[in-house]
Scaffold this motif. Structure first.
Motif, short mmCIF file in Angstrom:
data_model
loop_
_atom_site.label_atom_id
_atom_site.label_comp_id
_atom_site.label_asym_id
_atom_site.label_seq_id
_atom_site.Cartn_x
_atom_site.Cartn_y
_atom_site.Cartn_z
N LEU A 190 0.81 -1.22 0.00
CA LEU A 190 0.00 0.00 0.00
C LEU A 190 0.84 1.27 0.00
CD1 LEU A 190 -2.95 -0.73 2.48
CD2 LEU A 190 -3.05 -0.57 -0.02
N ASP A 191 2.02 1.22 0.61
CA ASP A 191 2.86 2.42 0.68
C ASP A 191 3.95 2.42 -0.39
OD1 ASP A 191 4.31 0.35 1.80
OD2 ASP A 191 5.27 1.59 3.31
N GLN A 227 -5.34 7.35 -1.21
CA GLN A 227 -4.35 6.37 -0.75
C GLN A 227 -4.05 6.57 0.73
OE1 GLN A 227 -0.88 6.28 -3.23
NE2 GLN A 227 -0.01 4.49 -2.25
N ALA A 259 -6.45 4.68 2.83
CA ALA A 259 -6.12 3.25 2.88
C ALA A 259 -5.00 2.99 3.90
CB ALA A 259 -5.70 2.75 1.50
N SER A 292 -5.20 0.85 7.47
CA SER A 292 -4.24 -0.21 7.79
C SER A 292 -3.59 0.04 9.14
CB SER A 292 -3.17 -0.30 6.69
OG SER A 292 -2.18 -1.24 7.04
N THR A 322 -7.53 -2.70 -3.18
CA THR A 322 -6.13 -3.14 -3.10
C THR A 322 -5.15 -2.06 -3.58
OG1 THR A 322 -6.07 -4.05 -5.35
CG2 THR A 322 -6.91 -5.49 -3.59
N LEU A 323 -5.63 -1.10 -4.37
CA LEU A 323 -4.81 -0.05 -5.00
C LEU A 323 -3.82 -0.61 -6.02
CD1 LEU A 323 -4.02 2.43 -2.06
CD2 LEU A 323 -6.06 2.25 -3.50
#
Length: 281
Positions: A112-113, A152, A155, A159, A247-248
């Motif tokens: 994600l990052d 983002q 997200a 998390s 999920t990106l």
């Protein structure tokens, strides 16, 4: 409206509110407030007894020192915006108040990052997670409000909340746009008048890309969008990606179970602008 600069003073206020059984809505910001922020405050006002806003330009989330230096700081103007919007308390800490010691928190975001923003701003989301978690622990909100322009980031915060066991309710809020479609951003004030006139092209292109659905694949739409920007050299696209909204990760078709999201970052007049749009037929 109360203004706190020390976390112990804020903590005493928060304890009093919570002991009274009142709910707290929280809007974390870096200041340079605009109507997008106001919409978050008003939403929090509707859903909570007390609204707290933080104003803190977080150095940990800037991988570019020049960007940190240039980030607008407008406390006086911000305070005049917040009170009529319905804010009850503002937390305006100095860096030493937030980070008195070395930062040791570590989070794991898997991919994600590392995609989109993460690819171009290494360490950015680590800084976001650290500051948001610390602010949550200071403000102890029942609900926290984030704008969907930073899709983002939401997200990442989700998390982080899973990793810390946070019970805060995260409330994503719609992007607020100028009349010409430009997504409201604190960075917009840094655009020259000429660049500001050009900037709506970003959202216009996102919309144009969406119109290609049904006749082109995500890869084809991506190429068309990048080609469209090449006709306007004032813009320097950093990325344009069509990703799964959960999920990106990039999608290969528009038939994914989660709505595809088109995300973009563009440089214009030495200012980095981001935007996004759901690409659902």
């Amino acid at each position: 409206m109360k203004l706190f600069t020390a976390k112990n003073e804020l903590g005493a206020y928060i304890s009093e509110i919570r002991n009274q059984g009142r709910s707290i809505g929280f809007v974390p910001t870096m200041g340079a407030l605009h109507q997008g922020h106001v919409s978050l405050i008003k939403k929090a006002r509707q859903e909570n007894d007390i609204v707290v806003c933080s104003i803190f330009v977080n150095p940990l989330q800037f991988n570019n020192t020049e960007d940190l230096k240039k980030y607008p700081r407008t406390l006086t103007e911000d305070l005049t915006i917040l009170e009529p919007a319905g804010c009850d308390a503002v937390f305006y800490p100095k860096v030493g108040e937030m980070y008195p010691d070395e930062v040791t928190e570590k989070y794991t975001f898997n991919h994600l990052d590392k995609v989109m923003e993460g690819k171009f701003r290494p360490g950015h989301f680590d800084g976001v997670a650290v500051v948001v978690n610390r602010l949550f622990n200071m403000v102890l909100p029942h609900r926290a409000y984030f704008g969907l322009k930073d899709y983002q980031q939401i997200a990442i915060v989700k998390s982080m909340m899973l990793q810390t066991g946070s019970t805060v309710e995260l409330v994503p809020c719609p992007i607020i746009r100028e009349v010409d479609g430009l997504a409201m951003s604190s960075r917009n004030v840094r655009l020259s008048p000429e660049a500001r006139n050009l900037a709506p092209f970003i959202y216009q292109t996102l919309q144009w890309g969406k119109q290609q659905l049904g006749t082109a694949s995500p890869a084809e739409v991506t190429k068309k969008v990048i080609d469209r920007f090449k006709l306007h050299p004032e813009f320097e696209p950093e990325y344009f990606e069509i990703v799964d909204s959960e999920t990106l990760l990039p999608v290969e078709t528009f038939d994914s179970s989660n709505p595809p999201m088109a995300c973009i970052a563009v440089w214009l007049d030495q200012v980095r602008l981001i935007d996004n749009l759901v690409y659902e037929a």
